[in-house]
Design an enzyme around this catalytic site. Sequence first.
Site, short mmCIF file in Angstrom:
data_model
loop_
_atom_site.label_atom_id
_atom_site.label_comp_id
_atom_site.label_asym_id
_atom_site.label_seq_id
_atom_site.Cartn_x
_atom_site.Cartn_y
_atom_site.Cartn_z
N PRO A 265 0.80 -1.23 0.00
CG PRO A 265 -0.03 -1.03 2.16
CD PRO A 265 0.62 -2.00 1.23
CG ASN A 266 -0.12 4.50 1.34
OD1 ASN A 266 -0.99 5.18 0.82
ND2 ASN A 266 -0.26 3.93 2.53
NE ARG B 266 1.30 13.08 -3.37
CZ ARG B 266 0.04 13.32 -3.31
NH1 ARG B 266 -0.55 13.32 -2.14
NH2 ARG B 266 -0.65 13.55 -4.39
CE1 TYR C 224 8.68 4.91 2.86
CE2 TYR C 224 7.53 7.00 2.75
CZ TYR C 224 7.74 5.79 3.37
OH TYR C 224 7.01 5.46 4.48
CG ASN D 237 8.08 -2.40 0.14
OD1 ASN D 237 7.64 -2.42 1.29
ND2 ASN D 237 8.70 -1.34 -0.38
CB ALA E 14 1.06 0.30 5.93
CD GLU F 47 9.72 -8.28 6.03
OE1 GLU F 47 10.14 -9.36 6.53
OE2 GLU F 47 9.27 -7.36 6.72
CG HIS G 260 10.84 -2.99 4.83
ND1 HIS G 260 9.49 -2.86 4.80
CD2 HIS G 260 11.07 -4.18 5.46
CE1 HIS G 260 8.92 -3.90 5.39
NE2 HIS G 260 9.86 -4.73 5.78
NE ARG H 227 9.91 5.57 8.46
CZ ARG H 227 8.96 5.44 7.56
NH1 ARG H 227 8.99 4.41 6.72
NH2 ARG H 227 7.96 6.28 7.49
#
Lengths: 148, 148, 148, 148, 148, 148, 148, 148, 148, 148, 148, 148
Positions: free
Chosen positions: D9-10, D17, D22, D72, D75, D96, D98, D105
């Site tokens: 997601p996102n 943005r 990122y 990835n 969230a 996995e 990121h 974070r």
Amino acid sequence: MKVLVIHGPNLNLLGSRESDIYGKRTLEDINGMLNSLADELSAELSIKQSNHEGEIVDIIQNAKGFDAIIINPAAYTHTSVAIRDAIAAVDVPAIELHLSNINSREEFRHKSLIAPVAHGQISGFGYNSYLLALRAAVSIVNEKNRGS
Amino acid sequence: MKVLVIHGPNLNLLGSRESDIYGKRTLEDINGMLNSLADELSAELSIKQSNHEGEIVDIIQNAKGFDAIIINPAAYTHTSVAIRDAIAAVDVPAIELHLSNINSREEFRHKSLIAPVAHGQISGFGYNSYLLALRAAVSIVNEKNRGS
Amino acid sequence: MKVLVIHGPNLNLLGSRESDIYGKRTLEDINGMLNSLADELSAELSIKQSNHEGEIVDIIQNAKGFDAIIINPAAYTHTSVAIRDAIAAVDVPAIELHLSNINSREEFRHKSLIAPVAHGQISGFGYNSYLLALRAAVSIVNEKNRGS
Amino acid sequence: MKVLVIHGPNLNLLGSRESDIYGKRTLEDINGMLNSLADELSAELSIKQSNHEGEIVDIIQNAKGFDAIIINPAAYTHTSVAIRDAIAAVDVPAIELHLSNINSREEFRHKSLIAPVAHGQISGFGYNSYLLALRAAVSIVNEKNRGS
Amino acid sequence: MKVLVIHGPNLNLLGSRESDIYGKRTLEDINGMLNSLADELSAELSIKQSNHEGEIVDIIQNAKGFDAIIINPAAYTHTSVAIRDAIAAVDVPAIELHLSNINSREEFRHKSLIAPVAHGQISGFGYNSYLLALRAAVSIVNEKNRGS
Amino acid sequence: MKVLVIHGPNLNLLGSRESDIYGKRTLEDINGMLNSLADELSAELSIKQSNHEGEIVDIIQNAKGFDAIIINPAAYTHTSVAIRDAIAAVDVPAIELHLSNINSREEFRHKSLIAPVAHGQISGFGYNSYLLALRAAVSIVNEKNRGS
Amino acid sequence: MKVLVIHGPNLNLLGSRESDIYGKRTLEDINGMLNSLADELSAELSIKQSNHEGEIVDIIQNAKGFDAIIINPAAYTHTSVAIRDAIAAVDVPAIELHLSNINSREEFRHKSLIAPVAHGQISGFGYNSYLLALRAAVSIVNEKNRGS
Amino acid sequence: MKVLVIHGPNLNLLGSRESDIYGKRTLEDINGMLNSLADELSAELSIKQSNHEGEIVDIIQNAKGFDAIIINPAAYTHTSVAIRDAIAAVDVPAIELHLSNINSREEFRHKSLIAPVAHGQISGFGYNSYLLALRAAVSIVNEKNRGS
Amino acid sequence: MKVLVIHGPNLNLLGSRESDIYGKRTLEDINGMLNSLADELSAELSIKQSNHEGEIVDIIQNAKGFDAIIINPAAYTHTSVAIRDAIAAVDVPAIELHLSNINSREEFRHKSLIAPVAHGQISGFGYNSYLLALRAAVSIVNEKNRGS
Amino acid sequence: MKVLVIHGPNLNLLGSRESDIYGKRTLEDINGMLNSLADELSAELSIKQSNHEGEIVDIIQNAKGFDAIIINPAAYTHTSVAIRDAIAAVDVPAIELHLSNINSREEFRHKSLIAPVAHGQISGFGYNSYLLALRAAVSIVNEKNRGS
Amino acid sequence: MKVLVIHGPNLNLLGSRESDIYGKRTLEDINGMLNSLADELSAELSIKQSNHEGEIVDIIQNAKGFDAIIINPAAYTHTSVAIRDAIAAVDVPAIELHLSNINSREEFRHKSLIAPVAHGQISGFGYNSYLLALRAAVSIVNEKNRGS
Amino acid sequence: MKVLVIHGPNLNLLGSRESDIYGKRTLEDINGMLNSLADELSAELSIKQSNHEGEIVDIIQNAKGFDAIIINPAAYTHTSVAIRDAIAAVDVPAIELHLSNINSREEFRHKSLIAPVAHGQISGFGYNSYLLALRAAVSIVNEKNRGS
């Protein structure tokens, strides 16, 4: 150089009771020693004691004219967000001190709400904690002045 | 009066890096200031630095002839039971100090394993933490001597 | 381009024991593969192994001339604030890697003290974790150079 | 060799943005780089993006023909037991990854529900995390084939 | 008497995979057994499966005409407040069931968000969990009818 | 039969200090008693003491020729994953012992990182803990030999 | 087929008190219903009630001749490791049941020490929990017999 | 001025059920009141409801043209990192609102994952929470415009 | 010299079941070995087994004439404050022992309520744990006698 | 309609300090805006500020004649059970408000002791939080009057 | 008026041991004082002592004819859900008492499982705790009778 | 014999509000009953009420002439280290009492900061808690006098 000294709750009893933990000197003895050292270091002290959290907040809010605050928050160390917020709000460096080594006492005395907003901490040296705190305060102010 | 000064891991890098947290003075600068103050207070210093937990344990075990220990355990503050046990085992008062205010840094730096066995703590005053610790050490020894 | 490779405690035993978890290749095999890949990527390696936390701190402190650090902190991943502080203190990007997937092992191996100060992590790919880490290191350095 | 790439997601917002966290590359840029590397490594990619947890579960369930999954989970890394169960249920190794170092974070991003069932993790290398993951996937498949 | 049966995420894979945990029967086998028992108990079933949390919320919201709900929330057992709220919102008794004994699996599977709003739970009996749940549902409805 | 005896940090101070907790016997006294019992049980001892975590790891890694390890990890009991991993890596049964009853001391001494990988534990019997550990070691080896 | 039914502490009070939580039926009513269903399913029951943890352990230890155990451990669900160990020690499948939905009661009733060693759980269906447990027991035994 | 209003899961049931907690007004009633107030404040509304986490993420991602978002995340308040990330990713101020006072309900409803990335929160005023949120949104936008 | 031996709950099953954890010897075998060793050490044993917490409390209260207690509290190790209080109340040193290494079993078996009031603990040596405990008991008594 | 407005500790400093968190408006500015809005909404305000917990308790106890209370408890939000009990004791609805979004500040500010007994909360809108709270108060009173 | 007095485990040892904590009076002394006071207050006592949890449950279940229960649950205070459930099940008010101040002893003695279902608690007054509890019991019964 | 009675915050509201929890008697009623009983027991009372933590600290500090303190710290029970320290500092036994059973109310009311330094506690008997506390106080003083 003006320094505000704040004694928190129950410190007016110093010397007369629980001398095994807090030592035999009374608050007046300590204030006397603080004034002597202040003279030596050319600092001027204003000394307050209160058992009331709100009063201590009032005292800190009125610290504008001072160069540094020395505070022994005693019991309020562990419970007062209001004193913490007052210290964070005024633009005067604050030094937190404790007579006893709070880390070797009850678990709930290990955590200080004041510590993160204080400039530094001194604890465990009995009445000497106050004298060391005054020296620390004077150093901080001198350094700042030198910096400017 | 003899005082042992122990600088913990990574303190040999002082001054050259992360000066925003630890200040611009090198370990040598600090040692120089410590020696000057020691002269003034009629104390004799022995100064050690080590990145090795075991070495610091060895140094503390050999502190017998000293009147006081000043230790900045740095990273080992939060992880070393061995240094704690060494301090508890030797019969020399130890003063724990930190350059930065460890209570306003990461959560895991708030808890000190050393604190409960130290005589007292000083933290947050930069290089002055060392000087205040030396004054505290001298006071403790003087007081003890006066007592005897 | 110079890369420092650090093998943490017990990794000198690789291949001879617990091969079900860590694979059958010895540390020498892995070092050989790393050197081959380094040649291919035009990087120069310096490889160290130590079982001593303090020694690893020393090695990291002396990483000044290097462009990147590849470190498998092994057991110290979960207990060493000193190695964390050393990595944070030197200005060289560090890549943390693990042979096994530490997240599917004991609970206490899930938390890494090193991770927050590392540039990135790679875990779970056996000896390939090292090769991927070297590729990652080279990419980071190239990107930085391109940026300047 | 066929590899399934899943963007959580996102990630469709990438590049436009929060580029400080990122990076500046869009999802298309990353997909382009992935396809180039896949060509080089003789792998064939199928790439999906979804903001829906259930859809990602569906995609994983249909991964039967693939040799490896690169995911990835963004969230959903921290909240989705359903994606975890889907990965555990299909017989395809999953990697996995990121973009950012999730360990430096917010606290709630430190724990991955996916990690214990993934083959390995890569995090903190920006778009390179994808490329390293693809290399890792290819290694795993090659090793397995060699083994059989 | 009408009963709604809801199979949660990944249950469409039943029988084909991880048969050591979930048994060898497919979802169709189970649906067949459920329908047979429903006939015997004079109940009418409506059976749904979804991997999407939102879809399951929709299905529950539309359960008005039903006398009871039988739900195996699978992975959403532990993460979905939305399904919990949907069950609490509709006025139909819901029976939560699990194929495996969730209390002897991973720690995070021990806590059910659904359980406090369900009428009762059945877990650990493989496909029989469904049949027992259907019997339980019929008993509840019969008892209620007898009561009125 | 060869047995390796490892004394952890600060145990070299035994007898001279904190005799209320650890007893009046020195480490040499204990080693003498161990050697006497070893003679009686036809075992041969190799005895080491170190304050360094890394050195203890080295010692354990070199335990190959031994039939059993007797280790009093002292302070490292509670902080060393590296010693734990070393014990798990070598194929020699290890017996963990403590002079004092660690369960009636400070909270942080209740948890042993070594215990899960040790064969067994003995604590609270003063110097007798060592003698019992040696008897236990001999029994384990004899039993194993009898089994083969 | 022989099934042992164990009613835990305070269940002898059923029906006469707190009927809002536990229902109006007495333990005798429930035993009657259990025996009827046992006849129908061709099972033979042995029914015990005890308020004593040790007695329940004794009863379970003597369950050798039985094909299954149905147990409502009541208050001991949350505190008895001894009953747990007894169930784990005997080679008879045990079904744990509760009259009320323990997940919607006090926090300390959510955790069952028995659950991880039980074959399955049924809770929240009042006296029907017993009948469902008996059906479950019979299914398990039949399945096992069919398997052999 | 354009404002996006998002109603989270189960809010389509408003008014018909659990009116003791959520009030008697339907979602349409609330939308009507919102539109009236929007007219009065010269704002234009776009109103969405969804039970699907992924759909709400999609809706937020498409909020580019809007000046503010008003969101009642309902059950997803406590579980959705994906909605949090979507709000953090778009450059539109979001106001989180709740009909009921979430702090006086179940423990798990006290923590909001959305709150740290929202501009502000309003909770506990029933349908008025929406109207206050709209006023808050208009104030924020006006203030921003005045500032530019 | 008289020693009381107490076997806790479920230990009467020893040897017949779960021999992979607890070994193949029955309780009678162990009692035989204990008696042989007692003869050798000139001690007299009284041996009890009970599954009842209250009975074990009674037995301990009646230990007045004994010089030492050897107790394997089994499941009650983790749950019985009553047995702890009984041991603390009688003036006889108690040695806690376990057949298996309780630290490498389930989390809830790591914590012993008995340990802080016991003289010492021995765990992980199978039937040898009993023999070592007897030796430890004899040593303690001899030392005490010698001391007086 | 009469509304009591209570400003908690340190709010008398508003505007002069920490304007990045709390905004540039002074408490007088805010009181002026509140009075204007009160006129518009036909409400009458009584406004108090105190740094003393006990004084705030006194003020709340004397709120009998008022229709609603608007309170910004500031630091006492997180520490005062006494203020909580006072609010619970008087029969006047209380609205809790905060200038800043307390959920994106320090961890200890996330938990409000006041929230569970307040009617609702508003936080994060700077001085607008007060205006929205006044509107909320008026709505609540109007609704109640309409209901009667 | 009939009052049931229950003495929990180990209280039969009162007076003879650990008199520093529990006082010098024996249980018979206390029973004597209780009977005297009962005479004075026109109450009739039935006094029981047991070391067995199950027996105490039995005793409470048979308390039907009594007007009040006075119970010192001793060690079972902290571990027995069964006694708690028995007290909750019978319709007789129960008063929990302790000889010592359980809040200044070990951490695990601070939490009482009995307290939430007791009418009230008295602790810390030695044998007087019993006498105060009897007075409290008589008051409760008198008040109830007066009310009816 | 002189006894100081301290009523904490919000107790001045007794009787007029929340009578379901705290009873229908006003503080004056209770004071009247206390004075009657004091006459009967030949004690003299001084009674104070305050909502201010600091004032209560002042009152306790001035308790020198008294033989005992009876204190209902109400809300400050759970938050005031300052009152705790004041009680610990004065040499007068303090009895803590509560009208309601604090253990069956909200979680945060279960923990008393005062309890560890109080002589004993009484809670749950409504106004009778005060009368029992007075009796307890008189007993303590009498016993002390008898002892001297």
